[in-house]
Design an enzyme around this catalytic site. Structure first.
Site, mmCIF file in Angstrom:
data_model
loop_
_atom_site.group_PDB
_atom_site.id
_atom_site.type_symbol
_atom_site.label_atom_id
_atom_site.label_comp_id
_atom_site.label_asym_id
_atom_site.label_seq_id
_atom_site.Cartn_x
_atom_site.Cartn_y
_atom_site.Cartn_z
ATOM 1 N N GLU A 299 0.827 -1.213 0.000
ATOM 2 C CA GLU A 299 0.000 0.000 0.000
ATOM 3 C C GLU A 299 0.860 1.261 0.000
ATOM 4 O O GLU A 299 1.902 1.300 0.639
ATOM 5 C CB GLU A 299 -0.803 0.069 1.293
ATOM 6 C CG GLU A 299 -1.845 -0.978 1.433
ATOM 7 C CD GLU A 299 -2.499 -0.901 2.810
ATOM 8 O OE1 GLU A 299 -2.997 -1.944 3.246
ATOM 9 O OE2 GLU A 299 -2.497 0.169 3.438
ATOM 10 N N CYS B 35 2.986 8.390 1.771
ATOM 11 C CA CYS B 35 3.365 7.442 2.825
ATOM 12 C C CYS B 35 3.751 6.128 2.149
ATOM 13 O O CYS B 35 2.927 5.525 1.457
ATOM 14 C CB CYS B 35 2.182 7.254 3.767
ATOM 15 S SG CYS B 35 2.501 6.061 5.066
ATOM 16 N N CYS C 24 3.440 -5.729 16.547
ATOM 17 C CA CYS C 24 2.708 -4.810 17.438
ATOM 18 C C CYS C 24 1.251 -5.285 17.513
ATOM 19 O O CYS C 24 0.648 -5.631 16.501
ATOM 20 C CB CYS C 24 2.769 -3.382 16.896
ATOM 21 S SG CYS C 24 4.463 -2.769 16.804
ATOM 22 N N CYS D 293 -1.604 -3.482 15.276
ATOM 23 C CA CYS D 293 -1.303 -3.059 13.910
ATOM 24 C C CYS D 293 -1.711 -4.103 12.867
ATOM 25 O O CYS D 293 -1.417 -5.291 13.026
ATOM 26 C CB CYS D 293 0.190 -2.759 13.788
ATOM 27 S SG CYS D 293 0.637 -2.118 12.168
HETATM 28 N N1 SAH Z 1 7.084 0.200 11.635
HETATM 29 C C1 SAH Z 1 7.298 1.617 11.767
HETATM 30 C C2 SAH Z 1 6.594 2.402 10.699
HETATM 31 C C3 SAH Z 1 5.074 2.399 10.814
HETATM 32 S S1 SAH Z 1 4.570 4.010 11.090
HETATM 33 C C4 SAH Z 1 6.926 2.047 13.163
HETATM 34 O O1 SAH Z 1 6.453 1.211 13.921
HETATM 35 O O2 SAH Z 1 7.182 3.184 13.527
HETATM 36 C C5 SAH Z 1 2.903 3.859 11.450
HETATM 37 C C6 SAH Z 1 2.507 4.336 12.814
HETATM 38 O O3 SAH Z 1 1.142 3.985 13.044
HETATM 39 C C7 SAH Z 1 3.306 3.671 13.918
HETATM 40 O O4 SAH Z 1 3.519 4.577 14.959
HETATM 41 C C8 SAH Z 1 2.372 2.570 14.358
HETATM 42 O O5 SAH Z 1 2.696 2.131 15.640
HETATM 43 C C9 SAH Z 1 1.031 3.254 14.251
HETATM 44 N N2 SAH Z 1 -0.099 2.341 14.156
HETATM 45 C C10 SAH Z 1 -0.165 1.108 13.614
HETATM 46 N N3 SAH Z 1 -1.399 0.579 13.756
HETATM 47 C C11 SAH Z 1 -2.145 1.492 14.366
HETATM 48 C C12 SAH Z 1 -3.500 1.540 14.800
HETATM 49 N N4 SAH Z 1 -4.337 0.519 14.605
HETATM 50 N N5 SAH Z 1 -3.911 2.664 15.412
HETATM 51 C C13 SAH Z 1 -3.069 3.714 15.600
HETATM 52 N N6 SAH Z 1 -1.796 3.728 15.236
HETATM 53 C C14 SAH Z 1 -1.317 2.629 14.634
#
Ligand code: SAH
Length: 364
Positions: free
Chosen positions: A106, A119, A130, A133
């Site tokens: 994506e 992005c 995580c 996520c």
């Molecule tokens: N892997 C990297 C890049 C992803 S950035 C990282 O972890 O930083 C995307 C951001 O969105 C990250 O801060 C991630 O933790 C957050 N994110 C992922 N899923 C999410 C969700 N369901 N709700 C809110 N934030 C989320």
């Protein structure tokens, strides 16, 4: 540890040529020299790729036929095919691109008053795990080549060419953990930042990591003027381990040491992303603990209201609680903003569109 490759879609991958977008200018010069060509051809090729946004080697009319043929034999120019393109009511566009081996990724174009931001995704899936996520559902399939990351920006720029607009900033916040694919991510940064490449200023590029500590030190030592964000999501190590298993390997204390090193080394401010997960990490006590953790640091906190992911059972924090959390941080002298939500109607949170459109791929 290398990603599990058993899920490869076809054996054509073995014969796949590298993407031309993977090469930095000096690497292209070296290749040309080895072919007995003049190194200045590299600038011409970059001009075709990044200014004229050519879609074939054939059209590179100031190169000899034999060089065009050599390029064709050795490199791939059609790295991504658009499978789905969705436009949100707020102008956000989400692309689902298909890769040469059938996997999909994506990319999102976001419209801000300061310009157009893209992005990008760095891996097919993610192995960080995580708990909130969508990108990590199904694990990691493979790393993206630098060129597959560059091509995402080129594709979006090409879509914007129709209205004469420009990609003005890039955030590495799509699917994947950029620091788990560090070398390719770094090549990507250098290519899009290069004045003969897409010429996107370092200050207009942001990279975000879940906290792979050794790579944070390495990144600090690169001394690039790039914006740096860390997904923090919790004010203490116990809670962070519950939300982000990576915290068991790279503990919060050590993460904060790496953060201090980065700030000292680069003089730059760090951003912390803090997702608000209803009743889990969104109470005023958490805000107080967070303010203590970050006291005196040159930093900024970005509060992200949780994006609901059906497979994950976190709930959203009510609006007034979000504001109360923000205020509690502000009152304690912490720079804080609430992330504006975009593309809500088109699954714009990381990995959501792919998870929905490519259920089979996640299982394979
Ligand atoms: N892997 C990297 C890049 C992803 S950035 C990282 O972890 O930083 C995307 C951001 O969105 C990250 O801060 C991630 O933790 C957050 N994110 C992922 N899923 C999410 C969700 N369901 N709700 C809110 N934030 C989320």
């Amino acid at each position: 540890m290398e990603p599990n490759n058993t899920a490869k879609k076809s054996n054509s991958e073995e014969q796949q040529k590298p993407s031309i977008y993977s090469l930095q200018l000096h690497e292209l010069k070296e290749w040309l020299t080895a072919q007995g060509e003049k190194p200045f051809r590299a600038e011409q090729i970059f001009e075709w790729l990044y200014n004229k946004r050519a879609v074939s080697f054939e059209e590179m009319s100031n190169l000899s036929k034999s060089l065009r043929e050599k390029l064709e034999e050795n490199f791939n120019l059609t790295t991504l095919t658009t499978a789905i393109q969705q436009t949100s009511a707020d102008g956000t566009i989400k692309f689902l691109f298909e890769l040469h081996d059938g996997y999909s990724i994506e990319t999102v174009l976001m419209r801000h008053d300061y310009g157009n931001s893209v992005c990008v995704t760095t891996q097919v899936g993610c192995r960080i795990g995580c708990t909130f996520c969508a990108s990590t559902l199904g694990g990691l399939k493979r790393h993206l080549e630098a060129g597959e990351i560059v091509a995402q920006v080129v594709k979006v720029q090409k879509a914007l060419d129709e209205t004469g607009e420009r990609v003005s900033s890039v955030v590495i916040m799509g699917i994947g953990e950029p620091f788990d694919n560090y070398d390719n991510m770094l090549s990507f940064l250098k290519i899009i930042n290069h004045d003969k490449g897409l010429n996107i200023g370092a200050r207009h590029i942001t990279v975000s990591t879940s906290g792979i500590i050794p790579k944070i030190y390495q990144f600090a030592d690169e001394n690039m003027q790039i914006n740096f964000a860390i997904s923090l999501h919790a004010p203490n190590t116990e809670l962070r381990s519950r939300l982000m298993p990576i915290n068991k390997a790279y503990k919060l204390d050590d993460l904060m040491k790496a953060v201090r090193y980065y700030i000292d080394k680069t003089g730059r401010r760090i951003s912390f992303e803090y997702g608000l997960f209803g009743k889990v990490n969104d109470q005023i006590e958490h805000a107080e603990e967070l303010a203590n953790l970050l006291k005196g640091l040159k930093c900024h906190v970005n509060l992200i209201p949780v994006n609901y992911v059906p497979e994950r059972d976190y709930v959203r924090t009510p609006k007034d609680q979000i504001f109360a959390f923000e205020k509690a941080l502000k009152n304690r002298g912490i720079n804080v903003t609430i992330r504006r939500e975009q593309g809500h109607d088109i699954d714009a949170a990381c990995g959501q569109l792919r998870a929905k459109a490519r259920e089979e791929e996640l299982k394979s």
